[in-house]
Write an enzyme that holds these catalytic residues in place. Structure first.
Site, PDB file in Angstrom:
ATOM      1  N   GLU A  81       0.842  -1.191   0.000  1.00  0.00           N
ATOM      2  CA  GLU A  81       0.000   0.000   0.000  1.00  0.00           C
ATOM      3  C   GLU A  81       0.882   1.247   0.000  1.00  0.00           C
ATOM      4  OE1 GLU A  81      -2.033   0.991   3.730  1.00  0.00           O
ATOM      5  OE2 GLU A  81      -1.357  -0.947   4.472  1.00  0.00           O
ATOM      6  N   CYS A 113      -3.549  -2.869   4.512  1.00  0.00           N
ATOM      7  CA  CYS A 113      -2.671  -3.889   5.099  1.00  0.00           C
ATOM      8  C   CYS A 113      -3.147  -5.312   4.827  1.00  0.00           C
ATOM      9  CB  CYS A 113      -2.544  -3.666   6.605  1.00  0.00           C
ATOM     10  SG  CYS A 113      -1.963  -2.015   7.010  1.00  0.00           S
ATOM     11  N   HIS A 235      -2.894  -8.864  12.491  1.00  0.00           N
ATOM     12  CA  HIS A 235      -2.247  -7.680  11.922  1.00  0.00           C
ATOM     13  C   HIS A 235      -1.916  -6.733  13.080  1.00  0.00           C
ATOM     14  CE1 HIS A 235      -1.353  -4.081   9.817  1.00  0.00           C
ATOM     15  NE2 HIS A 235      -2.471  -3.482  10.163  1.00  0.00           N
ATOM     16  N   LYS A 244      -5.806  -5.720  22.039  1.00  0.00           N
ATOM     17  CA  LYS A 244      -7.173  -5.169  22.010  1.00  0.00           C
ATOM     18  C   LYS A 244      -8.084  -6.089  21.188  1.00  0.00           C
ATOM     19  CE  LYS A 244      -5.923  -0.191  22.004  1.00  0.00           C
ATOM     20  NZ  LYS A 244      -6.597   0.374  23.162  1.00  0.00           N
ATOM     21  N   ASN A 278       5.108  -0.708  12.276  1.00  0.00           N
ATOM     22  CA  ASN A 278       4.079  -1.161  11.337  1.00  0.00           C
ATOM     23  C   ASN A 278       4.704  -1.403   9.971  1.00  0.00           C
ATOM     24  OD1 ASN A 278       1.718  -1.848  10.127  1.00  0.00           O
ATOM     25  ND2 ASN A 278       0.679   0.117  10.443  1.00  0.00           N
TER      26      ASN A 278
END
Ligand code: COA
Length: 389
Positions: A81, A113, A235, A244, A278
């Site tokens: 991306e 992603c 991811h 989370k 990332n």
């Protein structure tokens, strides 16, 4: 009987430089606890002036073609991306740099992603059609946000190359997949920008919504139950996001999301992402590399994958770790790819961040900085020029 198809080999590469979050925190006056604990990041890979998604991709893919025959690779799918061209696939440069045969199709895929997971699934379809063929799937990205924005702490850069084929040596990818798409604006990058735009809180809630949606579809497709999985590879835009997401999934399924349950499921998957940052399309497969390199013997164990791409598309699927997989890992090389990075100070990082290739069509060489095997030598007549070192 259906044939076994999946990841036969996996190799990754990252950048020449690394910025520790302590340097960023010192610059912007942030309590380091926010980075180390709050988002779960310790450092971020920073590409040298002569590195980009192509040089990282070629560096990741070269060891794969050195170990296996090139002749069976008839397709290269390059997921990114942070593309460098609106027309030409970045994978075509990689195809040339690593010397693949001309009898090969090369294409670039994009959906934030998530792209590498689409590439993996498409590769499986091609191998099912002709099990003698292998597909080289490459995920390569440079994650770049505006300086002094909240996203700045979640930058990074890496490429993962995976050889997909029949009778894989590492992970057999299973059916079904749980799928989810929703039209949301949590993260995007218009063509005229080289830094991404992100609504941080929206991206967290869109991710959690996608986890739930993909899981629901997976369950409806008669997938495995949650208890069967030895680990969950998510991811990781920042490693805290995996925590989370898994907490959300456990609670959605009526399970306790205590610290032990989260650590058992995720603990081995974050080691590379926490120091690389990332890597967008590569992130979930960097998580897989860390899991395979670090976890106790996973032979025969199912592993869950949750691939998320803002915008948004998500896929939940399973892979079973193949007997003998440890003999095929690149654990030492992976650790070295991370350890070899040179620390850069905040000013050096900022200068690299502000660099962009001249757009005037002239001849421009780039400073020789990388010590990796491939470099972006410059740009000439609007054409990027690559060379092997
Ligand atoms: N010690 C420990 N934790 C701390 C802390 C400290 N001193 N200070 C803050 N924190 C915690 C916060 O409580 C919060 O945790 P929580 O989310 O569990 O509540 C976390 O650190 C982040 O703080 P926040 O105020 O939300 O940070 P931010 O406004 O700088 O945003 C991101 C953080 C991750 C949202 C932002 O960096 C971002 O948008 N990154 C891009 C994300 C992305 O790429 N999304 C697209 C793909 S999914």
């Amino acid at each position: 009987m259906s044939i076994s198809i999946g990841i036969h080999d996996l190799s990754f590469a990252t950048s020449e430089f690394v910025l520790p979050h302590t340097a960023l925190a010192e610059h912007n006056g942030t309590d380091i606890g926010k980075y180390h604990v709050g988002i779960g990041q310790r450092s971020m890979s920073v590409p040298a002036a002569d590195e980009d998604i192509v040089t990282m991709a070629a560096t990741a893919a070269a060891p794969i073609v050195a170990r296996h025959s090139k002749d069976r690779i008839r397709t290269v799918v390059f997921a990114t991306e942070s593309s460098i061209d609106q027309a030409k696939a970045g994978g075509v440069y990689v195809h040339s740099l690593i010397g693949l045969p001309s009898a090969c199709r090369v294409v670039e895929l994009k959906q934030a992603c998530y792209g590498a997971t689409a590439a993996l699934q498409f590769a499986i379809g091609l191998v099912r059609r002709d099990p003698a063929q292998q597909v080289l799937v490459i995920a390569s990205d440079v994650s770049k946000y505006e300086l002094d924005s909240p996203g700045e702490a979640t930058q990074g850069a890496a490429a993962v190359a995976m050889l997909v084929g029949a009778d894989p040596a590492l992970v057999r990818i299973e059916e079904p997949s749980g799928l989810f798409t929703a039209d949301v604006m949590d993260f995007w990058r218009p063509n005229y920008r080289d830094t991404a735009l992100v609504d941080g809180q929206e991206s967290i809630s869109a991710y959690l919504q996608a986890v739930e949606g993909a899981w629901k579809d997976y369950a409806q497709q008669d997938g495995r139950s949650l208890e069967e999985f030895a680990a969950f590879v998510y991811h990781q835009p920042f490693t805290k996001m995996a925590y989370k997401a898994h907490r959300h999934l456990l609670e959605f399924c009526g399970h306790d999301a205590d610290r032990d349950a989260l650590e058992r499921a995720l603990g081995s998957t974050t080691a590379y992402n926490t120091v690389v940052g990332n890597s967008y399309t590569a992130s979930v497969y960097l998580g897989l590399a860390a899991l395979l390199d670090r976890a106790d013997d996973l032979t025969g164990r199912p592993v869950a994958f949750l691939s998320y791409g803002s915008g948004s598309v998500a896929e939940f699927f399973a892979g079973t770790v193949v007997a003998g997989y440890r003999e095929h890992l690149r654990t030492e090389e992976n650790r070295e790819a991370i350890a070899r990075r040179k620390p850069v100070d905040y000013a050096g990082y900022r200068a690299l961040h502000e660099r962009s290739l001249p757009a005037d069509g002239g001849d421009h060489s780039t400073p020789a900085q990388t010590t990796g095997p491939y470099r972006l030598a410059g740009i000439s007549g609007h054409k990027r020029v690559y060379e092997a070192r």
